[in-house]
Design an enzyme around this catalytic site. Structure first.
Site, PDB file in Angstrom:
ATOM      1  N   ASP A  48       0.825  -1.218   0.000  1.00 46.05           N
ATOM      2  CA  ASP A  48       0.000   0.000   0.000  1.00 46.05           C
ATOM      3  C   ASP A  48       0.858   1.268   0.000  1.00 46.05           C
ATOM      4  O   ASP A  48       0.351   2.380   0.081  1.00 46.05           O
ATOM      5  CB  ASP A  48      -0.942   0.011   1.221  1.00 46.05           C
ATOM      6  CG  ASP A  48      -0.185  -0.024   2.542  1.00 46.05           C
ATOM      7  OD1 ASP A  48       1.066  -0.005   2.528  1.00 46.05           O
ATOM      8  OD2 ASP A  48      -0.839  -0.079   3.603  1.00 46.05           O
ATOM      9  N   HIS A  55      16.194  26.279  -2.079  1.00 47.88           N
ATOM     10  CA  HIS A  55      15.654  27.142  -3.132  1.00 47.88           C
ATOM     11  C   HIS A  55      15.620  28.625  -2.761  1.00 47.88           C
ATOM     12  O   HIS A  55      15.933  29.473  -3.588  1.00 47.88           O
ATOM     13  CB  HIS A  55      14.257  26.656  -3.534  1.00 47.88           C
ATOM     14  CG  HIS A  55      13.663  27.477  -4.617  1.00 47.88           C
ATOM     15  ND1 HIS A  55      14.188  27.485  -5.899  1.00 47.88           N
ATOM     16  CD2 HIS A  55      12.628  28.347  -4.630  1.00 47.88           C
ATOM     17  CE1 HIS A  55      13.478  28.317  -6.639  1.00 47.88           C
ATOM     18  NE2 HIS A  55      12.540  28.847  -5.897  1.00 47.88           N
ATOM     19  N   ASP A  78      16.631  32.426 -14.675  1.00 49.84           N
ATOM     20  CA  ASP A  78      15.687  33.408 -14.116  1.00 49.84           C
ATOM     21  C   ASP A  78      16.398  34.336 -13.135  1.00 49.84           C
ATOM     22  O   ASP A  78      17.520  34.070 -12.709  1.00 49.84           O
ATOM     23  CB  ASP A  78      14.490  32.719 -13.441  1.00 49.84           C
ATOM     24  CG  ASP A  78      14.925  31.684 -12.413  1.00 49.84           C
ATOM     25  OD1 ASP A  78      15.876  31.962 -11.656  1.00 49.84           O
ATOM     26  OD2 ASP A  78      14.333  30.593 -12.368  1.00 49.84           O
ATOM     27  N   LYS A 125      12.383  34.656 -16.889  1.00 54.40           N
ATOM     28  CA  LYS A 125      11.492  33.491 -16.959  1.00 54.40           C
ATOM     29  C   LYS A 125      10.218  33.773 -16.170  1.00 54.40           C
ATOM     30  O   LYS A 125      10.251  34.417 -15.142  1.00 54.40           O
ATOM     31  CB  LYS A 125      12.215  32.289 -16.348  1.00 54.40           C
ATOM     32  CG  LYS A 125      11.416  30.998 -16.381  1.00 54.40           C
ATOM     33  CD  LYS A 125      12.184  29.868 -15.705  1.00 54.40           C
ATOM     34  CE  LYS A 125      11.758  29.705 -14.261  1.00 54.40           C
ATOM     35  NZ  LYS A 125      12.454  28.603 -13.579  1.00 54.40           N
ATOM     36  N   THR A 162      11.054  19.302 -13.934  1.00 57.23           N
ATOM     37  CA  THR A 162      10.486  18.792 -15.193  1.00 57.23           C
ATOM     38  C   THR A 162      11.432  19.044 -16.361  1.00 57.23           C
ATOM     39  O   THR A 162      11.246  18.492 -17.443  1.00 57.23           O
ATOM     40  CB  THR A 162       9.166  19.514 -15.531  1.00 57.23           C
ATOM     41  OG1 THR A 162       9.452  20.908 -15.721  1.00 57.23           O
ATOM     42  CG2 THR A 162       8.138  19.346 -14.427  1.00 57.23           C
ATOM     43  N   GLY A 163      12.397  19.917 -16.169  1.00 57.95           N
ATOM     44  CA  GLY A 163      13.335  20.271 -17.237  1.00 57.95           C
ATOM     45  C   GLY A 163      12.839  21.425 -18.103  1.00 57.95           C
ATOM     46  O   GLY A 163      13.561  21.935 -18.953  1.00 57.95           O
TER      47      GLY A 163
HETATM   48  C1  R5P Z   1      12.658  27.861  -9.999  1.00 59.96           C
HETATM   49  O1  R5P Z   1      12.673  29.054  -9.758  1.00 59.96           O
HETATM   50  C2  R5P Z   1      13.867  27.005  -9.855  1.00 59.96           C
HETATM   51  O2  R5P Z   1      15.015  27.754  -9.618  1.00 59.96           O
HETATM   52  C3  R5P Z   1      14.072  26.108 -11.048  1.00 59.96           C
HETATM   53  O3  R5P Z   1      14.321  26.914 -12.181  1.00 59.96           O
HETATM   54  C4  R5P Z   1      12.852  25.290 -11.313  1.00 59.96           C
HETATM   55  O4  R5P Z   1      12.366  24.748 -10.125  1.00 59.96           O
HETATM   56  C5  R5P Z   1      13.142  24.167 -12.280  1.00 59.96           C
HETATM   57  O5  R5P Z   1      11.965  23.456 -12.493  1.00 59.96           O
HETATM   58  P1  R5P Z   1      11.644  22.818 -13.894  1.00 59.96           P
HETATM   59  O6  R5P Z   1      12.799  21.938 -14.258  1.00 59.96           O
HETATM   60  O7  R5P Z   1      10.375  22.038 -13.659  1.00 59.96           O
HETATM   61  O8  R5P Z   1      11.454  23.922 -14.866  1.00 59.96           O
END
Ligand code: R5P
Length: 304
Positions: free
Chosen positions: A38, A130, A170, A193, A227-228
């Site tokens: 489970d 983060h 970003d 971004k 997710t990239g």
């Molecule tokens: C977001 O501000 C983080 O610094 C990464 O850029 C983000 O978490 C990456 O996530 P993903 O690969 O899903 O775009």
């Protein structure tokens, strides 16, 4: 140090814990665990943990399972009489949900911080969390280590780039990329971004670059790849300016939804991450960085 310090190898970080125990010449305590059909985990810590316990468990996907396992092991250590309980959580789950972005959202990071404290954690080490806001939810001693210099050292030694350019996908990652570029003595710029907070879709704003990157190697640096999408969108934009090779480097390779394949298909030559998460891209070992910090805590008599 042997006999005084036990390093508990959490199921998600056995390799890293083994390396840290060896660097510290400390006892390594493997953990017996079983996952039931489970999805529940049963943990058995049959060997005594001793007075000073260091638990190493990164909380990458399956996130909630790894998080709960960490809490279970910490509570058991505390119940067994450990007085100093140091949790090493190289990748801290939920650190991106550090505020109420949309009305009604739960600030998950605040709850995670409380949970670590509730089970008896006395100190915590994490790596490239983060945001600093995440750290503010802890009232225990939390040390946020930076893997930037290790990543930069890897790039200098192994990528053999000439005249590289460092790119932050970003603005939130600008300081990190700036520090990385300083070590590489490279040029650096930041993309703009935006993420749709409802659909989570990523958009990289088309902008005029102040730098000609044609024929130059580019290193996109981020704290994590999940997710990239951020790396893919950044690569698609940068590729229009005809760079030579594009590399993607990050501390935490969460890698869900076929991220490595998507990133390579977008044109990235190589992905490099640390072993905060055991992935194919994990070419940078964090154990010296983590061990040094633990040794300094011990030396300052923070652990006796
Ligand atoms: C977001 O501000 C983080 O610094 C990464 O850029 C983000 O978490 C990456 O996530 P993903 O690969 O899903 O775009």
């Amino acid at each position: 140090m042997r006999r005084e310090i036990s390093v508990v190898a959490g199921p998600s970080s056995v390799d890293l814990a083994t390396k840290v125990a060896s660097c510290l010449d400390a006892d390594l305590l493997p953990v017996d665990f079983r996952i039931f059909k489970d999805g529940e985990t049963k943990i058995n810590m049959s060997k005594p943990v001793g007075k000073n316990c260091i638990l190493i468990q990164s909380t990458y996907p399956p996130t909630d399972r790894h998080l709960l396992q960490a809490l279970m092991m910490l509570k058991k250590s505390s119940d067994s009489g450990s007085a100093n309980i140091l949790a090493v959580v190289p990748y801290m789950a939920y650190s991106r949900q550090d505020r109420e972005f949309l009305e009604g959202e739960v600030v998950s990071m605040a709850i995670v911080a409380r949970l670590f404290e509730c089970v008896g954690t006395t100190r915590l080490i994490t790596v490239d969390i983060h945001s600093p806001t995440s750290l503010s939810y802890f009232s225990i001693d939390v040390r946020n280590l930076s893997a930037i210099s290790l990543l930069a050292k890897y790039a200098i030694t192994n990528l053999k780039t000439s005249h590289p350019v460092v790119v932050s996908p970003d603005k939130g990652g600008a300081n990190r990329a700036m520090e990385f570029a300083r070590i590489l003595q490279a040029d650096m710029f930041t993309l703009s971004k935006r993420r749709d907070m409802r659909t989570t879709e990523v958009f990289v704003e088309k902008q005029k670059l102040n730098l000609d990157i044609a024929g130059r190697d580019v290193i996109i640096l981020d704290d994590m790849i999940s997710t990239g999408e951020s790396i893919v969108k950044a690569t698609e934009f940068l590729i229009e300016a005809n760079p030579n090779n594009i590399y993607a480097m990050c501390t935490h390779a969460v890698m869900i939804d076929g991220a490595p394949e998507k990133i390579e298909a977008a044109g990235v030559k190589e992905i490099i991450s640390t072993n905060s998460i055991p992935r194919a891209s994990a070419k940078v070992d964090l154990s010296p960085l983590i061990s040094r910090e633990i040794a300094s805590i011990i030396e300052q008599a923070a652990i006796r």
